[in-house]
Design an enzyme around this catalytic site. Structure first.
Site, PDB file in Angstrom:
ATOM      1  N   HIS A  18      12.528   2.547  13.601  1.00 39.34           N
ATOM      2  CA  HIS A  18      13.689   2.773  12.737  1.00 39.34           C
ATOM      3  C   HIS A  18      13.619   4.160  12.119  1.00 39.34           C
ATOM      4  CE1 HIS A  18      11.350   2.066   9.086  1.00 39.34           C
ATOM      5  NE2 HIS A  18      10.821   1.027   9.699  1.00 39.34           N
ATOM      6  N   HIS A  21      10.396   5.681  10.700  1.00 38.62           N
ATOM      7  CA  HIS A  21       9.420   6.200  11.672  1.00 38.62           C
ATOM      8  C   HIS A  21       9.848   7.591  12.147  1.00 38.62           C
ATOM      9  CE1 HIS A  21       8.827   1.685  12.549  1.00 38.62           C
ATOM     10  NE2 HIS A  21       7.853   2.090  11.772  1.00 38.62           N
ATOM     11  N   CYS A 126      -1.708 -11.757   3.423  1.00 33.16           N
ATOM     12  CA  CYS A 126      -0.334 -11.535   3.884  1.00 33.16           C
ATOM     13  C   CYS A 126      -0.429 -10.963   5.291  1.00 33.16           C
ATOM     14  CB  CYS A 126       0.426 -10.565   2.978  1.00 33.16           C
ATOM     15  SG  CYS A 126       2.003 -10.062   3.716  1.00 33.16           S
ATOM     16  N   CYS A 129       1.412  -7.552   5.946  1.00 34.02           N
ATOM     17  CA  CYS A 129       0.683  -6.357   5.481  1.00 34.02           C
ATOM     18  C   CYS A 129      -0.654  -6.224   6.186  1.00 34.02           C
ATOM     19  CB  CYS A 129       0.316  -6.450   3.999  1.00 34.02           C
ATOM     20  SG  CYS A 129       1.668  -6.479   2.867  1.00 34.02           S
ATOM     21  N   CYS A 143       3.937 -11.837  -1.830  1.00 33.62           N
ATOM     22  CA  CYS A 143       3.499 -10.474  -1.511  1.00 33.62           C
ATOM     23  C   CYS A 143       4.486  -9.472  -2.111  1.00 33.62           C
ATOM     24  CB  CYS A 143       3.447 -10.313   0.013  1.00 33.62           C
ATOM     25  SG  CYS A 143       3.428  -8.594   0.528  1.00 33.62           S
ATOM     26  N   HIS A 146       6.506  -7.828   0.884  1.00 35.65           N
ATOM     27  CA  HIS A 146       7.286  -8.632   1.841  1.00 35.65           C
ATOM     28  C   HIS A 146       7.980  -9.841   1.234  1.00 35.65           C
ATOM     29  CE1 HIS A 146       4.595  -6.275   4.458  1.00 35.65           C
ATOM     30  NE2 HIS A 146       5.675  -6.232   5.202  1.00 35.65           N
ATOM     31  N   LYS A 297      11.215  -3.031   8.642  1.00 34.90           N
ATOM     32  CA  LYS A 297      11.520  -3.940   9.735  1.00 34.90           C
ATOM     33  C   LYS A 297      11.690  -5.362   9.241  1.00 34.90           C
ATOM     34  CE  LYS A 297       8.033  -2.014  11.265  1.00 34.90           C
ATOM     35  NZ  LYS A 297       6.956  -1.240  11.860  1.00 34.90           N
TER      36      LYS A 297
END
Ligand code: ME8
Length: 510
Positions: A18, A21, A126, A129, A143, A146, A297
């Site tokens: 995405h 990145h 998690c 992660c 988390c 997330h 993501k």
């Protein structure tokens, strides 16, 4: 010769790439290109992090093997690097056999030196992660990154004696105030270390998708240990002979704040345990946000960088990333903001300036570049820009560098209006003044293009080419960016508009 080694994080392949990145990869590319312009020996590394839970689970969901999954996904990440015009010298995959062998050798060495021990462990994990959390780190039991509930995990694992390195790490931070940049991130990392470090589990028993622990094949190496080592393993096997001595320690590891702790705490401690030098700087940029939310993501609100670049061209996208959001801070990106800058800055202030300049050189001087002129204030402004860009790039302030260049581009636009070549052209007695103005505009554009090259490389090459210079005249090392190129009489070669489509006017004289 000075060397320069810059890295991006290696990206997870559980989903498609995405814009985040693309952002880090472009930033690393800007630095790599800039340091090559300076004549340095550069190594630019990017790649993919292919082991661990997220990739294994993504494969399971798709009903394919992890290897099949990563082999398919890596194609998209390689494409991303190509499409953003990244000049990476190597693309590492953590599933490369050469990498895996070296990960094993590295941890075997730490094990042999007594830096790793076995113990039974219970904790909250998690898997997105790939990290353990203590109760106090969780937000409402979830988390913090997330927003999912961690799983309770109990296994016998191998532990790395991270706690032994607290003092040494603090000393390193204190002796190297620019180890982590910007300063706010340095403080964050230092304060984390000063609160005390626990030993960390560096293996997993329940997972099969990873590098086997060499002395205990029932376990695989923790994915972060495997991943961090990419920065040195790549140097060892990417060329015929090891480049480790030439390029290590790295000049810059680039990343966002999500992975700061791994890079600022675990990675340096691993290197200390192996008696290796630490990277010189970690540069932590901000998040690109859309509609005020971090893009990731797992949240699903991603902007497809491929679509944006298909429509507007890669340079426009590269430019926008660093122009819109101050590098090092979080900032919102949007299609609307992008189109505004495309129109007003790229198409108008740069594209139009070039087409007007070329049209006037054609109309008033038969398409030949007039002889060198003094440049006056414009030449001074160009020199100031050069110094400002150099200072900004030294501290990876990509946005400040671009801003200095853009102030100069705006000065060139004012120069056209103030000197009105179309008026000078009406009076034959003012011919020398007309030629000087045309030369100065062309020269200002040439120097702008050299400084723009790391940011918008193909556009810069086109500007240089349209002004009649050889492509490749974009160095900084041997004075190419100094005022007064001696290119008398060369023919300009006008071409397609740099940034067509939205508002750029036709290449005609005013
Ligand atoms: O963390 N804005 O991989 P990853 C800006 N495999 N940059 C962003 C971003 C955003 N919204 N989202 C992601 C991993 N990034 C590990 C790294 S390194 C040894 C292992 C960029 O695929 C940013 O550089 O989750 C961030 O640190 C990285 O992508 C995380 O990529």
């Amino acid at each position: 010769m000075d060397t320069f080694y810059v890295t991006t994080p290696i990206y997870y392949v559980n989903d498609v790439p995405h814009i985040g990145h693309a952002y880090t990869t472009i930033a690393a590319d800007v630095l790599a290109r800039y340091h090559r312009q300076l004549g340095e020996d550069v190594f630019f590394l990017t790649g993919t992090d292919e082991h661990g839970n997220p990739a294994a689970r993504a494969a399971e969901r798709r009903g394919v093997t992890p290897q099949q999954h990563v082999d398919e996904m890596v194609v998209k990440f390689r494409e991303l690097a190509q499409q953003v015009d990244a000049t990476n010298d190597f693309f590492i995959r953590t599933t490369d056999k050469e990498h895996c062998d070296r990960v094993q050798a590295f941890i075997q060495q730490l094990y042999d030196r007594g830096k790793i021990y076995k113990k039974s462990y219970r904790g909250l994990y998690c898997s997105a992660c790939e990290a353990f959390y203590s109760e106090k780190d969780l937000v409402d039991g979830h988390c913090p990154d997330h927003d999912t509930a961690p799983e309770e995990v109990e296994e016998e694992n191998y532990f790395f004696r991270l706690s032994d390195y607290q003092e040494q790490l603090l000393a390193h931070f204190d002796d190297h105030p620019d180890f982590v940049m910007p300063r706010s991130r340095f403080n964050e990392a230092r304060s984390f270390i000063s609160q005390g470090l626990d030993d960390i589990s560096i293996s997993r028993a329940a997972l099969e998708w990873g590098v086997p622990v060499p002395w205990d094949r029932d376990q695989v190496v923790y994915v972060w240990v495997d991943a961090l080592l990419n920065y040195i393993t790549a140097l060892e096997y990417s060329g015929g002979e090891s480049r480790l001595e030439r390029f290590w320690p790295a000049d810059y590891h680039l990343m966002a704040k999500d992975i700061l702790k791994f890079h600022a705490v675990i990675w340096p401690a691993m290197l200390m345990a192996a008696d290796m030098e630490l990277p010189q700087h970690l540069f932590v940029h901000g998040y690109l946000l859309m509609g005020g939310q971090k893009m990731s993501k797992t949240r699903g609100n991603v902007l497809d960088p491929f679509a944006v670049m298909d429509k507007y061209g890669v340079d426009a996208f590269r430019f926008y990333c660093f122009r819109e959001v101050t590098f090092g801070q979080d900032g919102v990106v949007s299609l609307e903001g992008f189109e505004n800058r495309y129109n007003s800055e790229l198409a108008n202030e740069l594209g139009n300036l070039l087409s007007r300049t070329l049209a006037m050189i054609r109309k008033y001087n038969g398409g030949a570049l007039p002889p060198p002129a003094e440049g006056g204030e414009l030449a001074l402004a160009a020199a100031t820009m050069g110094a400002d860009v150099a200072a900004a790039m030294k501290t990876v302030n990509l946005t400040a560098a671009l801003e200095s260049i853009w102030s100069f581009v705006r000065a060139l636009n004012r120069y056209v209006e103030e000197n009105a070549p179309w008026q000078l052209a009406k009076d034959e007695a003012r011919r020398p003044a007309l030629e000087a103005v045309l030369y100065n505009l062309a020269e200002g554009l040439r120097i702008s293009a050299i400084h723009l090259y790391p940011f918008i490389p193909s556009t810069a090459a086109r500007i240089i080419g349209q002004l009649g210079y050889q492509p490749g005249d974009a160095g900084l090392a041997s004075g190419e960016a100094a005022w007064g190129s001696d290119a008398t009489g060369q023919q300009i070669e006008p071409g397609e508009p740099l940034f067509p489509g939205l508002t750029e006017t036709a290449a005609t004289a005013p």
